[in-house]
Scaffold this motif. Structure first.
Motif, mmCIF file in Angstrom:
data_model
loop_
_atom_site.group_PDB
_atom_site.id
_atom_site.type_symbol
_atom_site.label_atom_id
_atom_site.label_comp_id
_atom_site.label_asym_id
_atom_site.label_seq_id
_atom_site.Cartn_x
_atom_site.Cartn_y
_atom_site.Cartn_z
ATOM 1 N N LEU A 3 0.833 -1.199 0.000
ATOM 2 C CA LEU A 3 0.000 0.000 0.000
ATOM 3 C C LEU A 3 0.868 1.250 0.000
ATOM 4 O O LEU A 3 1.830 1.330 0.777
ATOM 5 N N GLU A 5 0.374 5.440 0.184
ATOM 6 C CA GLU A 5 -0.502 6.600 0.329
ATOM 7 C C GLU A 5 0.095 7.823 -0.343
ATOM 8 O O GLU A 5 1.317 7.953 -0.461
ATOM 9 N N CYS A 21 -4.715 5.850 -1.836
ATOM 10 C CA CYS A 21 -3.914 4.695 -1.427
ATOM 11 C C CYS A 21 -3.933 3.694 -2.575
ATOM 12 O O CYS A 21 -4.981 3.116 -2.881
ATOM 13 N N TRP A 35 -8.780 3.480 6.676
ATOM 14 C CA TRP A 35 -7.876 4.598 6.942
ATOM 15 C C TRP A 35 -7.803 4.786 8.462
ATOM 16 O O TRP A 35 -8.838 4.803 9.142
ATOM 17 N N THR A 77 -7.358 1.326 -6.030
ATOM 18 C CA THR A 77 -7.108 2.515 -5.228
ATOM 19 C C THR A 77 -8.292 2.798 -4.303
ATOM 20 O O THR A 77 -9.450 2.637 -4.695
ATOM 21 N N TYR A 94 -2.765 6.645 7.676
ATOM 22 C CA TYR A 94 -2.322 5.346 7.178
ATOM 23 C C TYR A 94 -3.465 4.615 6.489
ATOM 24 O O TYR A 94 -4.594 4.601 6.962
ATOM 25 N N CYS A 95 -3.120 3.962 5.405
ATOM 26 C CA CYS A 95 -4.037 3.084 4.696
ATOM 27 C C CYS A 95 -3.783 1.661 5.179
ATOM 28 O O CYS A 95 -2.619 1.284 5.445
ATOM 29 N N GLY A 114 0.267 0.854 4.890
ATOM 30 C CA GLY A 114 1.132 1.735 4.124
ATOM 31 C C GLY A 114 2.087 2.468 5.042
ATOM 32 O O GLY A 114 2.076 2.287 6.263
ATOM 33 N N THR A 117 0.976 9.150 5.324
ATOM 34 C CA THR A 117 1.136 10.458 4.691
ATOM 35 C C THR A 117 0.706 11.522 5.709
ATOM 36 O O THR A 117 -0.307 11.374 6.386
#
Length: 123
Positions: A3, A5, A21, A35, A77, A94-95, A114, A117
């Motif tokens: 993953l 992001e 993501c 998320w 996505t 975070y994803c 992931g 971000t």
């Protein structure tokens, strides 16, 4: 599943951001996606989740009516549209993915993450 992001940044209070993501690896269409976010000094918390075909969704009370999660299985996505942002939304987002059709708000229920971000909302 891997993953990645994107879409984080700095925005003023009341503004909007859309996080993305991108997933690769195992079949995205059979992964429930979530998320989460983590602010400095705080535990990671659930923000939103979406089931395999995008019908079932769940949101934290703090973001209901402001955030919208969606997915495009053709593009592998998942998105998080964030509107009316507040300074308290500042966090690393975070994803996450899980091999189960139902959404869970539990951190341990997700098996892939992931790198995160950063979202910063200024007052």
């Amino acid at each position: 599943v891997q993953l990645v992001e994107s879409g984080g940044g700095l925005v003023q209070a009341g503004g909007s951001l859309r996080l993305s993501c991108a997933a690769s690896g195992r079949t995205f269409s059979t992964s429930t996606m979530g998320w989460f976010r983590q602010a400095p000094g705080k535990e990671r918390e659930f923000v939103a989740g979406i089931g395999w075909i995008g019908i079932n969704t769940a949101y934290a009370d703090s973001v209901k009516g402001r955030f919208t999660i969606s997915r495009d299985n053709a593009k592998n996505t998942v998105y998080l549209q964030m509107n009316s942002l507040k300074p308290e939304d500042t966090a690393v987002y975070y994803c996450a993915a899980r091999r189960h059709p139902s959404v869970t708000m539990t951190f341990s229920g997700y098996d892939s993450w992931g790198q995160g971000t950063q979202v910063t909302v200024s007052s």
